[in-house]
Design an enzyme around this catalytic site. Structure first.
Site, PDB file in Angstrom:
ATOM      1  N   CYS A 159       0.808  -1.216   0.000  1.00  0.00           N
ATOM      2  CA  CYS A 159       0.000   0.000   0.000  1.00  0.00           C
ATOM      3  C   CYS A 159       0.845   1.272   0.000  1.00  0.00           C
ATOM      4  O   CYS A 159       1.449   1.593  -1.008  1.00  0.00           O
ATOM      5  CB  CYS A 159      -0.987  -0.051   1.151  1.00  0.00           C
TER       6      CYS A 159
ATOM      7  N   ARG B 162     -11.854   7.264  -2.741  1.00  0.00           N
ATOM      8  CA  ARG B 162     -10.927   6.200  -2.348  1.00  0.00           C
ATOM      9  C   ARG B 162     -11.418   4.866  -2.895  1.00  0.00           C
ATOM     10  O   ARG B 162     -12.619   4.642  -3.035  1.00  0.00           O
ATOM     11  CB  ARG B 162     -10.830   6.122  -0.821  1.00  0.00           C
TER      12      ARG B 162
ATOM     13  N   HIS C 279      -3.509  -5.008   1.952  1.00  0.00           N
ATOM     14  CA  HIS C 279      -2.848  -4.853   3.245  1.00  0.00           C
ATOM     15  C   HIS C 279      -3.523  -5.681   4.319  1.00  0.00           C
ATOM     16  O   HIS C 279      -4.309  -6.564   4.035  1.00  0.00           O
ATOM     17  CB  HIS C 279      -2.733  -3.386   3.617  1.00  0.00           C
TER      18      HIS C 279
HETATM   19  N1  GLN Z   1      -1.852   7.012   1.666  1.00  0.00           N
HETATM   20  C1  GLN Z   1      -2.055   6.129   0.580  1.00  0.00           C
HETATM   21  C2  GLN Z   1      -3.370   6.306  -0.156  1.00  0.00           C
HETATM   22  O1  GLN Z   1      -4.371   6.640   0.427  1.00  0.00           O
HETATM   23  C3  GLN Z   1      -1.880   4.697   1.034  1.00  0.00           C
HETATM   24  C4  GLN Z   1      -2.765   4.337   2.152  1.00  0.00           C
HETATM   25  C5  GLN Z   1      -2.508   2.963   2.697  1.00  0.00           C
HETATM   26  O2  GLN Z   1      -1.338   2.579   2.950  1.00  0.00           O
HETATM   27  N2  GLN Z   1      -3.595   2.249   2.928  1.00  0.00           N
HETATM   28  O3  GLN Z   1      -3.428   6.105  -1.360  1.00  0.00           O
END
Ligand code: GLN
Length: 239
Positions: free
Chosen positions: A93, A126, A189
């Site tokens: 990630c 997201r 993850h």
């Molecule tokens: N900060 C990154 C994003 O939002 C990765 C987040 C994460 O490691 N889940 O794309």
């Protein structure tokens, strides 16, 4: 035989319990009588990549990624040499995004490690979902959970797998993750390795072969619970 795992910056990049992935690697070695050690590096520690067999770069929020970005510039040359020398890396990630050339966010651009020719840009909304992949590397599907605002574009590199359920690298290409030499990057993850024992074993096998030679084989483990957990997720989401 011995495997030494370097866990990079768990104080900052440990968003979804990447320590569990470390424990999984350690256990799967120990169950086979292979010695395993983990060195956790904090941001000011010096890293000697020549003593490492597997490097884990975990997940982090945009803010934490921004904080490690300066440090990464200092270790870039040594990390790059390790990768080019077939060092094994698993980057998850936020760590996956940092493997690339840059990660562009609303708050500014985070300079990447430039270990793999790829880049990430934050886009609207997201991508949050359970996810299932079919990877050429394994018989079993790869299962996990993704939660990222960044969209990753892997240029001419190979993906880790084809998305059977979920969004993947950018929500459009139908692919997830990246593979380059012995580097694997992925958005999956949380308990990535416990849920995907074949992926954990691939990392261990590649590390051992690099160190002790191509003749090394891994003794199979029973993995009853692991296989059940994996197929439960698969059956739930892939129709
Ligand atoms: N900060 C990154 C994003 O939002 C990765 C987040 C994460 O490691 N889940 O794309």
């Amino acid at each position: 035989m011995k495997v030494t795992i370097g866990h990079l910056y768990p104080d900052l990049l440990n968003l979804y319990g990447d320590r569990g992935n470390i424990q999984c690697l350690m256990k799967r070695c120990q169950w086979r009588g292979i010695e395993a050690e983990t060195i956790a590096y904090e941001i000011d520690d010096k890293i000697d990549f020549s003593g490492l067999d597997i490097v884990l770069l975990g997940g982090g929020s945009d803010r934490e990624q921004m904080l490690v970005c300066e440090k990464l510039k200092e270790i870039q040359k040594d990390f790059k040499a390790y990768v080019e020398d077939n060092g094994v890396v698993i980057a998850i990630c936020g760590g996956y995004q940092l493997l690339g050339n840059y990660y562009k966010t609303d708050q500014g651009t985070i300079q990447g490690l430039e270990l793999v020719d790829m880049y990430t840009e934050q886009e609207e909304g997201r991508l949050i979902s359970n996810i299932v992949l079919k990877s050429d590397l394994f018989d079993m599907p790869v299962v996990g959970f993704e939660n990222h605002g960044g969209r990753t574009y892997i240029n001419n590199n190979k993906p880790l797998g084809k998305v059977l359920y979920g969004a993947g690298n950018d929500g459009k290409s139908g692919y997830e993750g990246v593979t380059y030499k012995n580097v694997i990057g992925t958005y999956l993850h949380g308990p990535l390795l416990p849920k995907n024992p074949q992926l954990a074993d691939l990392l261990i096998l590649r590390a051992l072969r690099r160190k002790y030679g191509e003749q090394v084989e891994l003794e199979p483990l029973e993995d009853k619970e692991e296989k059940e957990a994996n197929s439960y997720i698969c059956n739930r989401f892939v129709k």
